[in-house]
Design a protein around this motif. Structure first.
Motif, PDB file in Angstrom:
ATOM      1  N   GLN A 111      49.171  42.773  49.890  1.00 17.92           N
ATOM      2  CA  GLN A 111      47.887  42.085  49.882  1.00 17.92           C
ATOM      3  C   GLN A 111      47.400  41.790  51.296  1.00 17.92           C
ATOM      4  O   GLN A 111      46.256  42.063  51.624  1.00 17.92           O
ATOM      5  CB  GLN A 111      48.007  40.775  49.091  1.00 17.92           C
ATOM      6  N   ILE A 112      48.262  41.225  52.122  1.00 20.30           N
ATOM      7  CA  ILE A 112      47.860  40.864  53.484  1.00 20.30           C
ATOM      8  C   ILE A 112      47.811  42.097  54.374  1.00 20.30           C
ATOM      9  O   ILE A 112      46.881  42.291  55.156  1.00 20.30           O
ATOM     10  CB  ILE A 112      48.831  39.810  54.068  1.00 20.30           C
ATOM     11  N   ILE A 113      48.827  42.941  54.241  1.00 20.86           N
ATOM     12  CA  ILE A 113      48.879  44.190  55.015  1.00 20.86           C
ATOM     13  C   ILE A 113      49.086  45.330  54.038  1.00 20.86           C
ATOM     14  O   ILE A 113      50.139  45.437  53.394  1.00 20.86           O
ATOM     15  CB  ILE A 113      50.016  44.164  56.055  1.00 20.86           C
ATOM     16  N   ILE A 240      43.992  35.992  47.904  1.00 25.43           N
ATOM     17  CA  ILE A 240      43.786  36.814  49.101  1.00 25.43           C
ATOM     18  C   ILE A 240      42.639  37.789  48.881  1.00 25.43           C
ATOM     19  O   ILE A 240      41.778  37.980  49.763  1.00 25.43           O
ATOM     20  CB  ILE A 240      45.078  37.578  49.463  1.00 25.43           C
ATOM     21  N   LYS A 241      42.603  38.394  47.707  1.00 25.01           N
ATOM     22  CA  LYS A 241      41.541  39.355  47.395  1.00 25.01           C
ATOM     23  C   LYS A 241      40.161  38.680  47.441  1.00 25.01           C
ATOM     24  O   LYS A 241      39.190  39.241  47.972  1.00 25.01           O
ATOM     25  CB  LYS A 241      41.791  39.952  46.015  1.00 25.01           C
ATOM     26  N   ARG A 242      40.072  37.475  46.889  1.00 27.94           N
ATOM     27  CA  ARG A 242      38.790  36.762  46.885  1.00 27.94           C
ATOM     28  C   ARG A 242      38.373  36.375  48.293  1.00 27.94           C
ATOM     29  O   ARG A 242      37.180  36.472  48.654  1.00 27.94           O
ATOM     30  CB  ARG A 242      38.885  35.515  45.997  1.00 27.94           C
ATOM     31  N   ILE A 243      39.318  35.929  49.101  1.00 30.07           N
ATOM     32  CA  ILE A 243      39.006  35.578  50.488  1.00 30.07           C
ATOM     33  C   ILE A 243      38.460  36.791  51.233  1.00 30.07           C
ATOM     34  O   ILE A 243      37.460  36.701  51.965  1.00 30.07           O
ATOM     35  CB  ILE A 243      40.262  35.022  51.201  1.00 30.07           C
ATOM     36  N   LYS A 293      45.450  24.886  50.078  1.00 28.54           N
ATOM     37  CA  LYS A 293      44.963  23.512  50.164  1.00 28.54           C
ATOM     38  C   LYS A 293      43.524  23.466  50.693  1.00 28.54           C
ATOM     39  O   LYS A 293      42.710  22.652  50.245  1.00 28.54           O
ATOM     40  CB  LYS A 293      45.898  22.690  51.049  1.00 28.54           C
ATOM     41  N   LEU A 294      43.223  24.356  51.637  1.00 27.11           N
ATOM     42  CA  LEU A 294      41.850  24.433  52.148  1.00 27.11           C
ATOM     43  C   LEU A 294      40.922  25.058  51.114  1.00 27.11           C
ATOM     44  O   LEU A 294      39.783  24.624  50.921  1.00 27.11           O
ATOM     45  CB  LEU A 294      41.812  25.246  53.441  1.00 27.11           C
ATOM     46  N   GLY A 295      41.427  26.073  50.415  1.00 31.91           N
ATOM     47  CA  GLY A 295      40.589  26.822  49.484  1.00 31.91           C
ATOM     48  C   GLY A 295      40.195  26.057  48.236  1.00 31.91           C
ATOM     49  O   GLY A 295      39.154  26.330  47.639  1.00 31.91           O
ATOM     50  N   LYS A 296      41.009  25.079  47.831  1.00 30.61           N
ATOM     51  CA  LYS A 296      40.699  24.353  46.581  1.00 30.61           C
ATOM     52  C   LYS A 296      39.410  23.545  46.703  1.00 30.61           C
ATOM     53  O   LYS A 296      38.816  23.166  45.675  1.00 30.61           O
ATOM     54  CB  LYS A 296      41.873  23.445  46.197  1.00 30.61           C
ATOM     55  N   ASP A 297      38.943  23.288  47.915  1.00 32.88           N
ATOM     56  CA  ASP A 297      37.699  22.531  48.115  1.00 32.88           C
ATOM     57  C   ASP A 297      36.525  23.431  48.507  1.00 32.88           C
ATOM     58  O   ASP A 297      35.460  22.935  48.882  1.00 32.88           O
ATOM     59  CB  ASP A 297      37.910  21.467  49.199  1.00 32.88           C
ATOM     60  N   HIS A 298      36.727  24.747  48.418  1.00 32.44           N
ATOM     61  CA  HIS A 298      35.654  25.674  48.788  1.00 32.44           C
ATOM     62  C   HIS A 298      34.541  25.641  47.742  1.00 32.44           C
ATOM     63  O   HIS A 298      34.788  25.409  46.555  1.00 32.44           O
ATOM     64  CB  HIS A 298      36.219  27.091  48.919  1.00 32.44           C
ATOM     65  N   LYS A 299      33.329  25.915  48.178  1.00 29.83           N
ATOM     66  CA  LYS A 299      32.180  25.895  47.255  1.00 29.83           C
ATOM     67  C   LYS A 299      32.208  27.043  46.258  1.00 29.83           C
ATOM     68  O   LYS A 299      31.575  26.960  45.196  1.00 29.83           O
ATOM     69  CB  LYS A 299      30.877  25.933  48.058  1.00 29.83           C
ATOM     70  N   ASP A 300      32.925  28.096  46.570  1.00 28.24           N
ATOM     71  CA  ASP A 300      33.035  29.221  45.641  1.00 28.24           C
ATOM     72  C   ASP A 300      33.955  28.844  44.481  1.00 28.24           C
ATOM     73  O   ASP A 300      35.124  28.506  44.682  1.00 28.24           O
ATOM     74  CB  ASP A 300      33.590  30.449  46.367  1.00 28.24           C
ATOM     75  N   PHE A 301      33.431  28.894  43.261  1.00 27.95           N
ATOM     76  CA  PHE A 301      34.194  28.466  42.089  1.00 27.95           C
ATOM     77  C   PHE A 301      35.468  29.273  41.925  1.00 27.95           C
ATOM     78  O   PHE A 301      36.541  28.713  41.628  1.00 27.95           O
ATOM     79  CB  PHE A 301      33.339  28.595  40.821  1.00 27.95           C
ATOM     80  N   VAL A 302      35.386  30.577  42.107  1.00 28.93           N
ATOM     81  CA  VAL A 302      36.543  31.447  41.878  1.00 28.93           C
ATOM     82  C   VAL A 302      37.683  31.089  42.824  1.00 28.93           C
ATOM     83  O   VAL A 302      38.820  30.867  42.400  1.00 28.93           O
ATOM     84  CB  VAL A 302      36.158  32.933  42.031  1.00 28.93           C
ATOM     85  N   ALA A 348      35.063  36.859  36.549  1.00 28.44           N
ATOM     86  CA  ALA A 348      36.052  36.588  35.500  1.00 28.44           C
ATOM     87  C   ALA A 348      37.296  37.451  35.657  1.00 28.44           C
ATOM     88  O   ALA A 348      38.402  37.043  35.278  1.00 28.44           O
ATOM     89  CB  ALA A 348      35.422  36.828  34.129  1.00 28.44           C
ATOM     90  N   SER A 349      37.131  38.643  36.250  1.00 28.50           N
ATOM     91  CA  SER A 349      38.271  39.568  36.397  1.00 28.50           C
ATOM     92  C   SER A 349      39.358  39.012  37.313  1.00 28.50           C
ATOM     93  O   SER A 349      40.481  39.508  37.310  1.00 28.50           O
ATOM     94  CB  SER A 349      37.787  40.914  36.925  1.00 28.50           C
ATOM     95  N   TYR A 350      39.051  37.985  38.094  1.00 31.93           N
ATOM     96  CA  TYR A 350      40.055  37.358  38.957  1.00 31.93           C
ATOM     97  C   TYR A 350      41.059  36.527  38.157  1.00 31.93           C
ATOM     98  O   TYR A 350      42.100  36.133  38.689  1.00 31.93           O
ATOM     99  CB  TYR A 350      39.371  36.448  39.988  1.00 31.93           C
ATOM    100  N   PHE A 351      40.753  36.272  36.886  1.00 33.58           N
ATOM    101  CA  PHE A 351      41.599  35.390  36.083  1.00 33.58           C
ATOM    102  C   PHE A 351      42.246  36.085  34.891  1.00 33.58           C
ATOM    103  O   PHE A 351      43.045  35.486  34.188  1.00 33.58           O
ATOM    104  CB  PHE A 351      40.778  34.211  35.568  1.00 33.58           C
ATOM    105  N   VAL A 352      41.881  37.331  34.647  1.00 31.46           N
ATOM    106  CA  VAL A 352      42.399  38.066  33.496  1.00 31.46           C
ATOM    107  C   VAL A 352      43.035  39.356  33.984  1.00 31.46           C
ATOM    108  O   VAL A 352      42.399  40.127  34.713  1.00 31.46           O
ATOM    109  CB  VAL A 352      41.284  38.376  32.474  1.00 31.46           C
ATOM    110  N   PHE A 353      44.291  39.579  33.593  1.00 28.73           N
ATOM    111  CA  PHE A 353      45.025  40.742  34.081  1.00 28.73           C
ATOM    112  C   PHE A 353      45.786  41.423  32.947  1.00 28.73           C
ATOM    113  O   PHE A 353      46.201  40.780  31.985  1.00 28.73           O
ATOM    114  CB  PHE A 353      46.057  40.335  35.142  1.00 28.73           C
ATOM    115  N   SER A 354      45.962  42.702  33.096  1.00 30.49           N
ATOM    116  CA  SER A 354      46.871  43.437  32.204  1.00 30.49           C
ATOM    117  C   SER A 354      47.665  44.407  33.056  1.00 30.49           C
ATOM    118  O   SER A 354      47.222  44.818  34.134  1.00 30.49           O
ATOM    119  CB  SER A 354      46.103  44.188  31.115  1.00 30.49           C
TER     120      SER A 354
END
Length: 408
Positions: A111-113, A240-243, A293-302, A348-354
């Motif tokens: 994910q990162i590299i 990481i993908k959302r960021i 911890k920083l991301g939980k207060d971000h304005k982006d809901f996802v 929504a695809s960020y929360f549902v996986f197969s």
């Protein structure tokens, strides 16, 4: 300020006292590259399932060093020629074999590299250390890369019966409390031998090998492929993908500088750019935890929801099945989530996986050779007459779908 420390013995909860075999190896242990492993969790997010699983890659690397010392002693006692230089190289190679792991180990490996494995990064770290230690790791690097003319040395580091697996199964069993992984590593090491520069197991150790492989298979189902752990890792990867997506859209995201470097610089050159390697050496679990911890207060809901779910352990529900997940079933969960939270299909695809997971106890592509009493080498499955040995070859695939629990 750096004070000289003569500590050469460490107390380990698995093996008792572990000795550091030389002053130079102790200096490698003291190096910032290696000390970083104290801040890299061995089992990713498994502590969300097994609360005791907070041990680190540092613990594991030292445990592997200890087992390699035992293996070398056993092989030498059986008249296997191992020079002082080879012995030193084996210790350095096994000590550093996982030094390239990034934050949360396998959970974020790609994910990162992307396109650079932790083994490749370990090689880069070893090459840099080789420069700092005046070429004394050259032979260790050759063994690690499989370029040395004695194959059994690589097999001690990377095979189906290597010191890496012998340590992590026993160690992960201890810290999770899952007894199935509590293998008898000392018994297995005592049964090792070398024939034609290949690592083999003496026939009297046949059932110890079977027990080891069976224990490993059970540990995968109960620990490494635990459904809650799989769901948690998907969430972390989604963070990481959302960021990355938000920053591509030039939406500001508050990140630790160590992580931000890799988000905004996807084209990395570890072969010739020491700066990139140094940046990676500054990255550890604490950067990811700070990001959550920083991301939980971000304005982006996802992003906010993903971070909060991990921090508060409000994880996804996951169901295993023997059959492929029907696309309609995945779509149903996506549609419910879109309706409940007014999300787009992409959000929504960020929360549902197969996906699927595969588990096999034994791979014939890396055969374990058994040395019988007549001095002949027999592949493990042929050596074991019982049906239980053939069962080790069976590959089991399970399919899964995970989604937020609110959709029930």
């Amino acid at each position: 300020m750096k004070l000289k420390n003569k500590l050469k013995i460490l107390n380990d909860p698995i093996y008792g006292f572990i000795s550091i075999p030389s002053e130079e190896i102790f200096k490698i242990v003291e190096h910032p590259y290696f000390q970083r492993l104290r801040r890299i969790t061995q089992m990713g997010l498994s502590y969300l399932v097994y609360p005791g699983a907070h041990h680190t890659r540092f613990h594991h690397a030292l445990g592997c060093l200890h087992l390699m010392q035992k293996a070398v002693q056993v092989l030498k006692s059986k008249s296997v020629e191992i020079s002082d230089q080879e012995e030193d190289a084996l210790y350095k190679a096994i000590l550093l074999h996982d030094i390239g792991h990034g934050p949360f180990s396998h959970a974020l490996e790609h994910q990162i590299i992307d396109k650079v494995t932790h083994e490749q990064l370990s090689g880069h770290f070893m090459s840099q250390l080789n420069k700092e230690f005046n070429g004394s790791l050259t032979l260790a690097i050759q063994i690690f890369k499989g370029e040395y003319h004695r194959p059994f040395m690589l097999e001690l580091i990377s095979s189906q019966l290597d010191m890496d697996r012998l340590d992590y199964l026993k160690r992960d069993s201890f810290y999770t409390g899952v007894a199935e992984g509590n293998i008898n590593s000392q018994r297995l090491i005592t049964m090792l031998n070398v024939v034609n520069d290949q690592l083999v197991v003496e026939e009297k150790g046949l059932y110890s090998v079977e027990n080891f492989l069976s224990g490993r298979r059970l540990m995968y189902w109960q620990v490494y492929l635990h459904k809650t752990g799989i769901g948690a890792e998907h969430l972390l990867q989604s963070v990481i993908k959302r960021i990355q997506e938000l920053m591509e859209k030039e939406i500001a995201v508050d990140l630790p500088k160590n992580l931000e470097y890799f988000i905004v610089n996807p084209d990395l050159d570890f072969d010739s750019n020491t700066h990139d390697l140094e940046k990676f050496a500054s990255l550890d679990d604490s950067d990811i935890l700070s990001t959550l911890k920083l991301g939980k207060d971000h304005k982006d809901f996802v992003l906010s929801e993903l971070c909060s779910m991990i921090l508060n352990r409000q994880l996804l529900k996951i169901k295993f099945t023997d059959h492929q997940i029907a696309p309609e079933k995945v779509q149903k969960h996506l549609s419910q989530l879109m309706l409940t939270y007014n999300l787009t299909a992409h959000e929504a695809s960020y929360f549902v996986f197969s996906g699927n997971v595969v588990n096999a106890a034994y791979a014939k592509t890396q055969p374990i050779k058994i040395l019988n009493k007549k001095g002949n080498l027999i592949e493990l499955i042929q050596a074991g007459k019982e049906d239980s040995f053939k069962a080790l070859l069976k590959e089991v695939k399970k399919y899964y779908c995970c989604f937020p629990k609110l959709q029930e």
